[in-house]
Motif scaffolding. Structure first.
Motif, PDB file in Angstrom:
ATOM      1  N   ASN A 136      -2.248   0.326   6.691  1.00 54.92           N
ATOM      2  CA  ASN A 136      -1.693  -0.897   7.281  1.00 54.92           C
ATOM      3  C   ASN A 136      -0.782  -1.679   6.338  1.00 54.92           C
ATOM      4  O   ASN A 136      -0.614  -2.879   6.493  1.00 54.92           O
ATOM      5  N   PHE A 191      -4.581   1.846  11.414  1.00 50.73           N
ATOM      6  CA  PHE A 191      -5.537   0.825  10.961  1.00 50.73           C
ATOM      7  C   PHE A 191      -5.743   0.936   9.447  1.00 50.73           C
ATOM      8  O   PHE A 191      -5.703  -0.058   8.716  1.00 50.73           O
ATOM      9  N   HIS A 245     -16.582  -2.999   0.562  1.00 56.51           N
ATOM     10  CA  HIS A 245     -16.613  -2.148   1.758  1.00 56.51           C
ATOM     11  C   HIS A 245     -17.332  -0.819   1.536  1.00 56.51           C
ATOM     12  O   HIS A 245     -17.249   0.069   2.385  1.00 56.51           O
ATOM     13  N   LEU A 268     -10.442   5.016   3.207  1.00 62.93           N
ATOM     14  CA  LEU A 268      -9.688   3.939   2.556  1.00 62.93           C
ATOM     15  C   LEU A 268      -9.361   4.313   1.111  1.00 62.93           C
ATOM     16  O   LEU A 268      -8.219   4.133   0.656  1.00 62.93           O
ATOM     17  N   ALA A 317      -0.200  -3.380   3.709  1.00 65.42           N
ATOM     18  CA  ALA A 317      -0.329  -4.453   2.723  1.00 65.42           C
ATOM     19  C   ALA A 317      -1.768  -4.940   2.625  1.00 65.42           C
ATOM     20  O   ALA A 317      -2.540  -4.823   3.578  1.00 65.42           O
ATOM     21  N   PHE A 329     -15.511   3.552   6.984  1.00 66.53           N
ATOM     22  CA  PHE A 329     -14.121   3.888   6.661  1.00 66.53           C
ATOM     23  C   PHE A 329     -13.848   3.922   5.151  1.00 66.53           C
ATOM     24  O   PHE A 329     -12.711   4.142   4.736  1.00 66.53           O
ATOM     25  N   ARG A 337       2.576  -5.961   8.866  1.00 68.60           N
ATOM     26  CA  ARG A 337       1.797  -4.862   9.441  1.00 68.60           C
ATOM     27  C   ARG A 337       2.395  -4.390  10.769  1.00 68.60           C
ATOM     28  O   ARG A 337       2.383  -3.193  11.065  1.00 68.60           O
ATOM     29  N   LYS A 392       0.822  -1.216   0.000  1.00 68.66           N
ATOM     30  CA  LYS A 392       0.000   0.000   0.000  1.00 68.66           C
ATOM     31  C   LYS A 392       0.862   1.275   0.000  1.00 68.66           C
ATOM     32  O   LYS A 392       2.067   1.224   0.268  1.00 68.66           O
ATOM     33  N   ARG A 435      -1.513 -13.931   4.300  1.00 70.65           N
ATOM     34  CA  ARG A 435      -2.194 -13.196   5.380  1.00 70.65           C
ATOM     35  C   ARG A 435      -1.484 -13.400   6.721  1.00 70.65           C
ATOM     36  O   ARG A 435      -1.475 -12.506   7.573  1.00 70.65           O
ATOM     37  N   GLY A 459      -3.939  -8.499   1.180  1.00 70.21           N
ATOM     38  CA  GLY A 459      -3.868  -9.861   0.670  1.00 70.21           C
ATOM     39  C   GLY A 459      -5.264 -10.423   0.493  1.00 70.21           C
ATOM     40  O   GLY A 459      -6.133 -10.198   1.341  1.00 70.21           O
TER      41      GLY A 459
HETATM   42  P1  RTP Z   1      -7.107  -5.964   3.012  1.00 70.18           P
HETATM   43  O1  RTP Z   1      -8.426  -6.277   2.338  1.00 70.18           O
HETATM   44  O2  RTP Z   1      -6.584  -4.580   2.688  1.00 70.18           O
HETATM   45  O3  RTP Z   1      -6.079  -7.050   2.805  1.00 70.18           O
HETATM   46  O4  RTP Z   1      -7.327  -5.956   4.584  1.00 70.18           O
HETATM   47  P2  RTP Z   1      -8.124  -6.999   5.447  1.00 70.18           P
HETATM   48  O5  RTP Z   1      -8.758  -8.057   4.602  1.00 70.18           O
HETATM   49  O6  RTP Z   1      -7.204  -7.451   6.528  1.00 70.18           O
HETATM   50  O7  RTP Z   1      -9.230  -6.064   6.072  1.00 70.18           O
HETATM   51  P3  RTP Z   1     -10.631  -5.596   5.460  1.00 70.18           P
HETATM   52  O8  RTP Z   1     -11.672  -5.823   6.498  1.00 70.18           O
HETATM   53  O9  RTP Z   1     -10.832  -6.203   4.116  1.00 70.18           O
HETATM   54  O10 RTP Z   1     -10.422  -4.017   5.317  1.00 70.18           O
HETATM   55  C1  RTP Z   1      -9.845  -3.477   4.166  1.00 70.18           C
HETATM   56  C2  RTP Z   1      -8.939  -2.334   4.548  1.00 70.18           C
HETATM   57  O11 RTP Z   1      -9.717  -1.224   4.972  1.00 70.18           O
HETATM   58  C3  RTP Z   1      -9.013  -0.518   5.964  1.00 70.18           C
HETATM   59  N1  RTP Z   1      -9.812  -0.519   7.198  1.00 70.18           N
HETATM   60  N2  RTP Z   1      -9.868   0.515   7.978  1.00 70.18           N
HETATM   61  N3  RTP Z   1     -10.397   2.241  10.135  1.00 70.18           N
HETATM   62  C4  RTP Z   1     -11.026   1.062  10.092  1.00 70.18           C
HETATM   63  O12 RTP Z   1     -11.846   0.706  10.898  1.00 70.18           O
HETATM   64  C5  RTP Z   1     -10.693   0.184   8.987  1.00 70.18           C
HETATM   65  N4  RTP Z   1     -11.137  -1.057   8.816  1.00 70.18           N
HETATM   66  C6  RTP Z   1     -10.576  -1.497   7.679  1.00 70.18           C
HETATM   67  C7  RTP Z   1      -7.690  -1.212   6.182  1.00 70.18           C
HETATM   68  O13 RTP Z   1      -6.735  -0.597   5.296  1.00 70.18           O
HETATM   69  C8  RTP Z   1      -8.006  -2.604   5.723  1.00 70.18           C
HETATM   70  O14 RTP Z   1      -6.836  -3.305   5.344  1.00 70.18           O
END
Ligand code: RTP
Ligand code: MG
Length: 142
Positions: free
Chosen positions: A114, A111, A54, A63, A116, A59, A104, A11, A87, A118
């Motif tokens: 973060n 948050f 999302h 994002l 990267a 957020f 991370r 990222k 992951r 995956g």
């Molecule tokens: P990613 O899709 O980026 O690999 O992350 P992830 O599966 O671990 O988490 P996900 O729930 O899919 O969330 C996507 C990305 O949105 C941002 N986020 N911010 N501030 C917040 O509450 C919040 N929650 C999620 C993060 O950049 C997250 O990786």
């Protein structure tokens, strides 16, 4: 365990701190081979489409702002159990909960920022790989 492919993104915050090499090195050291790679600056349209799942979340705007704030490095990783392994190497979404030594834990700034992305399942991996690499990926025979 089957050979899988997964979509990985370094990222903008991690690209900004010149951690591309360090992060790709962690993947390779863990047996995840790079079979496609592309550095790019996402448009708002691309970032919104990529994270469409999302779009109703509070957020989402933050994002998309973040993911379009600078270039990202996008790659396809291939290896045994690549989706879960990637992951695991990345660590928890919330960097405060990410295990020591994970990407991370070492490169996240918050948050949102973060470090990267995956893919989280075989179906999303296939969709995300096709999103960035519609032309396909390389065959690694050596
Ligand atoms: P990613 O899709 O980026 O690999 O992350 P992830 O599966 O671990 O988490 P996900 O729930 O899919 O969330 C996507 C990305 O949105 C941002 N986020 N911010 N501030 C917040 O509450 C919040 N929650 C999620 C993060 O950049 C997250 O990786
Ligand atoms: Mg996710």
């Amino acid at each position: 365990m089957a050979i899988e492919r997964t979509l990985s993104i370094i990222k903008p915050n991690a690209v900004a701190k010149d951690a591309i090499g360090a992060i790709l090195g962690r993947f390779e050291a863990a047996g995840l081979r790079i079979v496609a790679a592309r550095m790019m600056h996402l448009s708002r349209e691309q970032a919104s489409a990529f994270y469409a799942v999302h779009q109703e979340r509070p957020f989402f705007g933050e994002l998309v702002d973040f993911m379009t704030s600078g270039p990202v490095m996008v790659q396809v990783l291939e290896g045994e159990g690549a989706i879960a392994k990637n992951r695991e190497i990345m660590g928890a979404t919330n960097p405060a909960e990410a295990a020591p030594g994970t990407i991370r834990a070492d490169f996240a700034d918050s948050f949102t920022e973060n470090a990267a992305h995956g893919s989280d399942a075989p179906e999303t991996a296939a969709e995300e790989i096709a999103f960035f690499f519609p032309e396909g990926v390389c065959e690694r025979t050596r």
